[in-house]
Each structure stands twice: as C-alpha cells, then as structure tokens.
Enzyme design. Structure first.
Site: not given
Lengths: 436, 436
Positions: A12, A18-19, A193, A204, A208
């Site tokens: 997903l 993902g790549s 970002e 963030d 974690k």
C-alpha cells in the site's frame, strides 16, 4: 529450500519507501531468499497514482489505486502499509488484520496513536504487526530492544530519532547560523518538509519515542503523555555556549525509569561531548539504551531515506515469513512483553521530572546580580553547579548550570528571576542530560 | 501466560559469565518471564569447583562437577556452555546436540574452529545453537546482522571486537606510554590475561571475525583463512603520528566483499578521527556494518564482563524459548543463511588485498632521499598520497601515505626500500581504512 512456496505481499503506497522496498527486494532477491528460505514476492500494489509505480515495476504485477481491494485480496499473506496518515491507514490496517493478514508498517504516527487498538486486534486474530521501519529508519533498534536486550531491566533510552532536527542543529553549530536560515536550507535540500512543524516541534520524535518506551518498559503506547518541545527557539549563542562548556545540543527522545514511574520526553538537551551520541551529526540517527545487565549500548545509522527505511521493511518481511507458521504463543510479542503482561507505570508530568539545567539570561552589569539570583535558586533548594558571566557592551549575559533538580522548582525559580529588576531578558532554559 | 511450563536449563561452567547469567536471571526473573511468556529456570549446574557455585546459588538446585551427566540429563531442554576451550567443550556440545538439546554458547574459539561440524549436527538434530555472547559481549550484533539487516547485500563489517587491545591502544595514546608498560597495567587491572597472547596477537578478534563474516556473507566458518596481526609491534611514535594526521589506530576485524571474493583480516589500522568508531575508547567494543540498502550502521557497547556477556546469553535463552516449538524450517538459520545456501567465495590471501598504507622509516637526512623512495614506489605502480618528513638529531623520520594499493606490491616496494643505502630502519607498515 525451494520447496516452500513464495510468500505473497501486497504493498500500500509507492512513494519514497515503497519504491525503495520494491528496488531492494528486486535487487537482492537471491540473497534474501538464501536467508528467508523462500521467495518473497510483491504481487500487488495499490497507490494513489498507479502510473508512477507502473513506470518502475512494469506490467508483470497488478497495480491500481484500489487500496481497499488490496487488503481484501484473499491471495495476499502480508500487507505493507506505507501510505502514512492515521485515518485511512488505520482503516486499511484494521481491515487487513481482520482478514487474517500480517501487517508491516513504517507509520509511527499510526502506531503511536492507534497502536493499542491495532495490536489488540492483531493478537485476537493471531497475526503479526511489525514496525522496525517506524523508528530510526534502517537501524534495527526495535529488534535490538525487543529481542537483543531481553535479559535487562531497561533503565533508559535516549535517541536522536529525527534526522531533520539533527541536521539543523549540526548546521547551526558548524556555520553559526540562526535556526530560520538553516531550516530554509534543509527545505531546499529535501531534508525538511514544506510544513516542517512535525519535525521541528518534536512531534515526529515523540511518535517514535512512544514506541521505544513501549518495548523498553512493556507499557501500552501513550503518546498523549509524552512531553514535547522542539528546537525552533534555540539561539546560535546557546549552541556556541554549549560548545564552550564541552557539550553539544541535540534533540533527544528520552524514556527514563525512575523508582516510582517513568519520564517520557522530547526536547533539546545539552549532552557531554565525550559521549558517542554527541558526535552523531547531520541527518544520522542514534539510539542509546542502558540496561541493568548490559549497561550502555548505542545503535547508529541512517534514520530515513528510501533504501535505509526499506532495509527495515524487508527485515520485517523476512521475520514475518519465518515466524508466520509458529504458534502465536511463541512469537515475539508486539510490544516486547506479552500482551497480558503490560505494566501500568505512572508517567510523570513535566513538572515532576528530574534533570540538570542550563539557564541563560541577560542582566544589568553591576555588582550583586549573581548573588541575588543565587539566593532565589537557593530558596527553591536548587544548587548551582557553575555560573559563567560574559560581559557584553551594555549588559551581561549569565549562564547558570544546575545539577539534578526537579523541573517544577526550576520553573518556579525562573519565574522569580524574571521579575528581578536588573534582569533584562526572559530566561532561556535547556535541559542537560549526562546519560550515565 | 503462565500455563506454559518453565524451560529447564543446564549450565556448564560457573566462572565470570556463568555467575553473571545466574545473577541476571535471578534478579530479572519477573521482567524476563513477562517477555518470554514463561519462566526460564536453571535447574542444574556442572562446574569444576562446585563449592564456588553453591556459595552463590545455595542448595535449591543440583550443582556438581559432572559435566557429562548434565548434557545427558533428559530433563534439560537447553544447555549453556561457558567452560571455554575447544576440546572438552566440543565434546559436550556435540553430546548435548545429539541428545536433542538446544545449545547456547559464548565460546568463539569453539565455533570459529568447529562451527561447521557443530551447526551441521544441530541442523540434522533439529536443534538450535545460539551464540550472541560469542561476539562483542552484550552488543546484540549477531541478531542485528542475522535478522536486522536481512534485506542487504552486506558490503563490509569492521569491528573493534577485542576490549583488551582497545584498552591498551587507548592508554598508549592518552598517556604516550609504550606497549609493554600498558600491557602490565592492563594485566593488573584484570583487562588482560596472565598469558595475553590470544588478545594482543589478534587471535581472539579473529575468532569473532570468523563468526561475523559467516553471518554477513553466508559462508562456512573459515578461521584458518583469516589474516591475523596483533598490536605488540606498535610504537608510541606511530600512535602519535596517526593523531597528527587526524587518525586513530585501532585493532579492527575486517570482512570485506570484493567483486571476486572476500577479504578477512585482523590487524591494527589507521581510522579517520571523524568516524564514530575512532572514538570508541577503553574496553568498549563497536561493530560497523555497511549494507547496500541500509548503508553505514554501528553497534556499540561493552564487549566483555560478567553481566554484559550474560545479557547476550539470556537474550539467546529467551530466543530459544520462543523458537523451540517452531518447525525447524522456519527458525532463523544458524549462520543467517539457509544451511543449503551457504556460498563458496574465494578468500584472498593477504598479498592480494587492497588497502591504503602508512609507512614510516628512518633515513639519513640528505637531499634526494624522498625522490629515490618515490621512484621505488612508482616502479611498483604505487601512488603516494602524502610524504611527511620529520628531521631528528642525526637522521630523519619519513612517513608515506599510500592510497589504494595491492598489498603484494607494497611489500615488494618495502623490501626494495629497506635495501637503499640511506635507509636506517625497517619500514613500519600499518594499513589505513577509511570505512566508506
């Protein structure tokens, strides 16, 4: 080994991680199969813009934008969730689990907020939810704590677990630049970002830390109890003063066991230069873990990026591939401790933590100033470790180092100090951690 | 979780690590059971001097000196071997395996030399042989490589894996003392054995490197192919010169993948100061692993000592406790890769390795000396990175830094240089590793 049939994986999301996951699995297929004992095959991808994925994977497998169809596909054994966010991701992960699929995710926000619900359902459905990639990218820190340090009563965990802020602090120190300038630079380099709030305000890192604390102490995820403070208020003069005092300023995630409870906090810290973690620079991550038997350990590596994060995703794939036939009772528990053996420790509010402190303020440059401030601190039962005065043109900058005080008392003292007639600034307060 | 009956453990040996293992298991019994899902109980101890063990464990369990009876005791599930050595230990471990028991050992020499035989028998008998404690004490480095980095084609491993030599090198540098003096000090502190040969000549590090290379590359253990060189020939002036050049000298175990084979070597190295591993001081250990996906990672902690090593032994206990019910095909393979998928890579003899080099020699202080040496190096196709001349009272000390040469060529050149009329010393040669 080849008599075992391939494990079938659905992916997903096909962004950076993902790549990377696709590429690593494709490039190292033979090496990975030699380890796992069977082939691991991504057989289906669902992503918002399928064309981008098709450019990479070609037409040998199914690629579309139907995320729900993937988690309902009965031919899939393991779902990898890499879409991010906490709404749709939650829905998809819960559906996958309900369908009896194992889940691998890099989504720290999802687990920090909805972890208890997700792990509960996974236990009920006898499936695994693996999340090595959710903390510190390619560093196998989840595995180290959850499986490598099982002998220990963990005393504390301290980590540089956000690369963006570590990059900014490194640049501020090395180039003497203010925060805003370096942030812009980080954005243009792709290290921050467009909306950098989650990184620079410590959110963030707090996601974690929530996961690290869970597996270190055997507690449910409790993101809402983590104290969070970012780095946007840090001035170049603090970074420089820290350097002169033989410290480095780092944004740390800290999970500390006290006698009667736990401290969970994310904030900038002065860390002694001679500690290895003080030399972790740029976008790199490092996590220190102190256990009562092993003593101090440290784990270092890339905390983000396409293939480093994919390294963790694929390690989870191999783990799940190995363990999925084991009876659930003998698998590694999601949060390192058996689900029915999680602890209900008190988590202290920030006023009740114990730390050391660096205080900096501007005062009129006249006799008696140091004495008056010292008196205020003494009244709050705070003992001073060092006072350093730095005369400027028409005022003086003073730094106090305070050893082991309760934060509530320090905040009280600061309030009183700021009301003294000769004080010409707010007090800058930065915690110090000696990591002993 | 308590419906599972306790795992029954037998302990061979009750020295530093054996007593540490007992103490950690006793102190953290509750915490460990919360993780493992059941109690882990040492039910029998066999040791050469039972009285010492009885002083610690009391009379609640069986303690005697019958090592063979323990490995033949049908009530025992897991045997922990902590007696050391390679003869009796081999016999006992093989017997335990033949009896269907899982084995945990801290014995690097045993596995580096007899590992292939032991792992083969273990596979045949469907039992596990776990050895986290055999390398780098409490650092979970076996687990990190074997399970945490399974996505990667490992490019190299570089480790400070012997605390004694790292302590000696640290002291030599910090205090400017010669090797022999520091060795004596290390012996009086208990950091070096009465016969320190195994440590200072690199043999202990080579045992550990043998195991790291096996799990990193998926090859059988091949201790006899490791090039081994110790630190006893290092002079304070080399350590000092390295410092001036921005390097530290460390004894590294190196396992490097080249296009057509592997390099396995243990020797002192110049390592750039800015690398984290260069700051690992005293008896501490650290292992760097570079994988093609994760890139550079580092693992740091205590490499020896009672409880740090026990931490690794007990982690293996928890792992075996969890995995012993899994079908053997789905367990983590002993050497990280499936037993039928180990590779037969060429391991290069030392003449064929590629490294950078530091050469130091004494010459007459007259014109033309540098030119003549440079000519010899050029003839061997060796290009010089830097030449530093340091004039002394009646001679000159020269240092050459050579970038990326084949060791055979460098040795040839050294032979010729030592024959030049103006050369007044042997050439000191130390390899340099930039860990890129």
């Amino acid at each position: 080994m080849s008599h075992l049939k391939p494990i079938r994986v659905g992916l997903l999301g096909f962004g950076v991680v993902g790549s990377g996951t696709w590429n690593v699995l494709a490039r190292n297929a033979e090496e990975i199969a030699r380890r796992a004992g069977r082939q691991i095959e991504i057989v289906r991808i669902a992503t918002r813009t399928p064309s981008k994925a098709i450019d990479v994977v070609g037409d040998q497998i199914s690629v579309d934008n139907d995320l729900h169809a993937l988690v309902n596909d009965p031919s899939i054994d393991i779902v990898i969730e890499l879409i991010g966010g906490t709404t749709l991701a939650r829905e998809l992960v819960l559906t996958a689990i309900n369908n009896g699929k194992h889940v691998i995710t890099a989504n720290k926000a999802l687990l920090a907020i909805h972890g208890n619900e997700i792990f509960k359902l996974a236990s009920d459905k006898h499936v695994m939810v693996a999340f090595e990639a959710a903390v510190a990218g390619g560093i196998p820190i989840i595995k180290a704590i959850r499986e490598g340090l099982t002998a220990n009563r963990i005393q504390w965990v301290a980590g540089i677990i956000n690369g963006t802020t570590n990059f900014i602090l490194t640049e501020m120190r090395e180039k003497g630049l203010p925060f805003a300038d370096v942030l812009k630079q980080a954005q243009s380099l792709g290290y921050a970002e467009a909306d950098p709030t989650f990184d620079i305000e410590g959110v963030d890192a707090a996601h974690k830390l929530t996961l690290l604390a869970s597996i270190a102490f055997g507690i449910p995820v409790q993101f809402d109890k983590v104290y969070v403070e970012g780095i946007s208020h840090l001035a170049p003069e603090d970074i420089e003063a820290a350097d002169r005092l033989n410290y480095r300023i780092k944004l740390l995630g800290l999970a500390i066991r006290r006698e009667t409870g736990l401290e969970l906090r994310v904030h900038p810290c002065l860390v002694p230069k001679h500690k290895l973690i003080a030399s972790v620079e740029g976008v790199m991550n490092a996590v220190m873990v102190k256990g009562d038997a092993v003593q101090e350990t440290l784990y270092y590596g890339a905390g983000a990026g396409s293939e480093p994060t994919a390294s963790a995703v694929v390690a989870d794939l191999v783990d799940v591939t190995r363990l999925h036939t084991a009876d659930p009772e003998h698998r590694v528990p999601h949060l390192a401790f058996q689900a029915d053996a999680l602890a209900d420790y008190t988590i202290f509010p920030i006023d009740d933590i114990i730390s050391s402190y660096y205080l900096r303020l501007s005062v009129e440059d006249r006799p008696g100033v140091m004495a008056e401030i010292a008196t205020v601190l003494a009244k709050e039962n705070i003992s001073i470790n060092a006072m350093i005065q730095d005369p400027k043109e028409d005022y003086a900058s003073i730094i106090f180092l305070i050893h082991q005080a309760k934060e509530g008392s320090v905040l009280q003292a600061i309030k009183q100090i700021e009301q003294l007639s000769f004080v010409r600034s707010k007090v800058t307060m930065i915690r110090m951690e000696h990591l002993l």
